[in-house]
Write an enzyme that holds these catalytic residues in place. Structure first.
Site, PDB file in Angstrom:
ATOM      1  N   CYS A 157       0.835  -1.210   0.000  1.00 17.32           N
ATOM      2  CA  CYS A 157       0.000   0.000   0.000  1.00 17.32           C
ATOM      3  C   CYS A 157       0.871   1.262   0.000  1.00 17.32           C
ATOM      4  CB  CYS A 157      -0.902  -0.038   1.229  1.00 17.32           C
ATOM      5  SG  CYS A 157      -1.754   1.506   1.609  1.00 17.32           S
ATOM      6  N   CYS A 174       0.159   3.720   2.823  1.00 16.67           N
ATOM      7  CA  CYS A 174       0.659   3.155   4.087  1.00 16.67           C
ATOM      8  C   CYS A 174       2.149   3.430   4.240  1.00 16.67           C
ATOM      9  CB  CYS A 174       0.422   1.642   4.145  1.00 16.67           C
ATOM     10  SG  CYS A 174      -1.305   1.152   4.098  1.00 16.67           S
TER      11      CYS A 174
END
Length: 146
Positions: A69, A72
């Site tokens: 991600c 993230c």
């Protein structure tokens, strides 16, 4: 009268009793002798997660994330900065939802990153989306003041 708090060791998961007024003095674990607060997010797996959220008397902030991600990865250094400011009053942890898919499912994580704040073993607040350190700190403080 001194109030003692239960603090789960980020290294060996032993539950320690620490007087409230000594939290900021760098307490160490009675079992492994390592520091109870590292100033860094603690990576938790399925096996360790429940103990940390259920046995800690301080709030636990969880970052549900995944290595693939992009947002993230962008938020990770900000989350680490926030950990330095939040500890020792809040335990800061991370859960890799790719490696711990059942935790993501159990807590109905639909987007990542998602921050969740736990108190007394229960989720009390949730915030999806990447944030910088200032916004993480502000959000946590807002939730703790409720």
């Amino acid at each position: 009268m001194t109030t003692s708090l239960h603090i789960v060791c980020p290294h060996c998961d032993a539950v320690n009793r620490v007087p409230d007024e000594r939290l900021g003095e760098g307490p160490t674990c009675g079992k492994c002798q390592l520091g109870l607060f590292t100033g860094q997010p603690v990576d938790l797996s399925n096996a360790r997660f429940q103990k940390h959220i259920e046995r800690s008397d301080i709030p636990v902030l969880v970052d549900f994330w995944a290595p693939w991600c992009g947002p993230c990865r962008t938020m990770a250094p900000f989350y680490a900065q926030a950990a330095q400011r939040l500890e020792p009053r809040v335990r800061v942890v991370k859960v890799d939802t790719e490696a711990n898919q059942d935790l993501g499912a159990r807590y109905a994580i639909r987007s990542i990153p998602t921050l969740a704040l736990f108190r007394g073993g229960r989720e009390v607040a949730r915030q999806p989306g990447a944030m910088d350190a200032g916004n993480i700190l502000a959000w946590v403080q807002q939730q703790l003041n409720r």
